[in-house]
Design a protein around this motif. Structure first.
Motif, short mmCIF file in Angstrom:
data_model
loop_
_atom_site.label_atom_id
_atom_site.label_comp_id
_atom_site.label_asym_id
_atom_site.label_seq_id
_atom_site.Cartn_x
_atom_site.Cartn_y
_atom_site.Cartn_z
N ASN A 152 0.84 -1.19 0.00
CA ASN A 152 0.00 0.00 0.00
C ASN A 152 0.88 1.25 0.00
N LEU A 153 0.46 2.24 -0.78
CA LEU A 153 1.24 3.47 -0.87
C LEU A 153 0.53 4.67 -0.24
N ILE A 154 -0.79 4.67 -0.26
CA ILE A 154 -1.52 5.83 0.28
C ILE A 154 -2.59 5.39 1.27
N ALA A 155 -2.40 4.22 1.86
CA ALA A 155 -3.36 3.72 2.84
C ALA A 155 -2.62 2.94 3.93
N ILE B 266 7.75 5.37 3.25
CA ILE B 266 8.32 4.96 1.96
C ILE B 266 9.78 5.40 1.96
N THR B 267 10.67 4.43 1.85
CA THR B 267 12.10 4.70 1.99
C THR B 267 12.86 4.23 0.77
N VAL B 268 13.76 5.07 0.29
CA VAL B 268 14.69 4.71 -0.78
C VAL B 268 16.09 4.99 -0.24
N SER B 269 16.85 3.93 -0.05
CA SER B 269 18.16 4.09 0.57
C SER B 269 19.23 3.40 -0.27
N THR B 270 20.30 4.15 -0.58
CA THR B 270 21.44 3.61 -1.32
C THR B 270 22.72 4.08 -0.63
N LYS B 271 23.86 3.66 -1.19
CA LYS B 271 25.13 4.09 -0.63
C LYS B 271 25.33 5.60 -0.78
N GLU B 272 24.72 6.16 -1.86
CA GLU B 272 24.91 7.57 -2.14
C GLU B 272 23.89 8.49 -1.46
N ALA B 273 22.68 7.98 -1.22
CA ALA B 273 21.63 8.87 -0.72
C ALA B 273 20.58 8.07 0.07
N HIS B 274 19.80 8.81 0.87
CA HIS B 274 18.72 8.20 1.65
C HIS B 274 17.53 9.16 1.64
N ASN C 134 6.66 9.80 5.09
CA ASN C 134 5.62 9.02 5.75
C ASN C 134 4.49 8.73 4.76
N LYS C 135 3.93 7.53 4.88
CA LYS C 135 2.80 7.18 4.03
C LYS C 135 1.54 7.94 4.47
N PRO C 136 0.79 8.48 3.55
CA PRO C 136 -0.49 9.10 3.93
C PRO C 136 -1.55 8.03 4.15
N ASN C 137 -2.48 8.33 5.04
CA ASN C 137 -3.58 7.40 5.30
C ASN C 137 -4.87 8.03 4.77
N THR C 138 -5.03 8.01 3.44
CA THR C 138 -6.15 8.72 2.82
C THR C 138 -7.52 8.13 3.13
N PRO C 139 -7.68 6.84 3.44
CA PRO C 139 -9.03 6.38 3.81
C PRO C 139 -9.60 7.12 5.01
N GLN C 140 -8.72 7.62 5.88
CA GLN C 140 -9.18 8.38 7.02
C GLN C 140 -9.89 9.66 6.58
N ILE C 141 -9.48 10.21 5.44
CA ILE C 141 -10.14 11.41 4.90
C ILE C 141 -11.58 11.09 4.55
N ALA C 142 -11.78 9.93 3.92
CA ALA C 142 -13.14 9.52 3.54
C ALA C 142 -14.00 9.29 4.79
#
Length: 266
Positions: free
Chosen positions: A124-127, A137-145, A149-157
């Motif tokens: 899940n990306l937005i729930a 959501i994390t993207v980590s490499t030797k060069e960068a990190h 935080n993931k949004p919880n859009t069902p809470q909006i509904a």
């Protein structure tokens, strides 16, 4: 006599030079088989190449995640626009308020469904649900990190559904409050989209930098392959020996000159 000794030294020097050149030629023949330096260079190249490839793959996955999330959020934004249009159509003369209210509730269900359908590799990306383990959501490499935080859009509904059930659409003030809540929900969705868009831009810049490093590394590797290390070392040795021969010969000439002066002065 001293002069004869000088001649003998020069002959000995010439023999020594020939011997050194022969040894250099022999060593150049086995250079390609025994060079630890070359093996080390290849290992370092392979290691750096693999690191850059892994980084680029991580950046590509991150970009795919952000683009997928943006698409899902855009669809949710469209749903909120539909709800806004339905609310705007309500007025005191409208006889089908209950029907419109039912349509709005259906739109809210579509909104929540879109939240849980927006996935990347089953994540899940937005729930968020009660079993969710990855809250960011994390993207980590030797060069960068990078991490957001993931949004919880069902809470909006859920919040909008409570607002709709609480407010009376026949009351203009209550209807306006409901419209305001929808506008706030749209701004929240837009904020999430901007976060993902910003992350996508950073990942694309990092990916471009990684590609540039790979190109430079490949060019450097090609230049290394074009170098004949045996010939280079052979030429280097010859130059050093020739230079030393010149210095020694000059020294012997000075000795001869000094000996001649001494003989003439006697």
């Amino acid at each position: 006599m001293d002069i004869n000794n000088v001649n003998n030294n020069i002959n000995s020097l010439n023999n020594s030079v020939d011997y050194q050149l022969n040894k250099t030629n022999e060593s150049s023949k086995i250079e390609d088989k025994s060079s630890d330096f070359l093996r080390l260079t290849i290992n370092e190249y392979n290691k750096k190449r693999d690191e850059l490839s892994e980084s680029l793959q991580a950046f590509n996955n991150g970009i795919a995640i952000t683009k997928t999330a943006e698409v899902g959020l855009s669809k949710q934004e469209d749903i909120l626009n539909n709800i806004q249009s339905k609310l705007d159509s309500l007025n005191e003369d409208t006889q089908n308020k209950n029907e419109i209210k039912n349509d709005i509730n259906k739109e809210l269900l579509k909104f929540k469904e879109e939240a849980f359908q927006t996935k990347y590799k089953r994540e899940n990306l937005i729930a968020l649900d009660e079993y969710e383990e990855n809250l960011a959501i994390t993207v980590s490499t030797k060069e960068a990190h990078y991490s957001i935080n993931k949004p919880n859009t069902p809470q909006i509904a859920n919040s909008l559904a409570q607002e709709f059930s609480r407010n009376d659409f026949n009351n203009e003030e209550s209807l306006n409050l409901t419209k305001d809540q929808v506008q706030l929900a749209k701004k929240e969705i837009q904020g999430y989209k901007e976060e993902f868009s910003d992350l996508s831009s950073k990942l694309q810049d990092s990916a471009k930098d990684s590609i540039s490093q790979q190109i430079d590394l490949s060019k450097q590797n090609m230049r290394n392959k074009e170098v004949n290390f045996g010939k280079e070392m052979n030429d280097f040795s010859k130059s050093n020996i020739t230079s030393n021969m010149g210095y020694l010969a000059a020294s012997q000439a000075n000795i001869m000159q000094e000996q001649s002066v001494r003989l003439l002065s006697k």
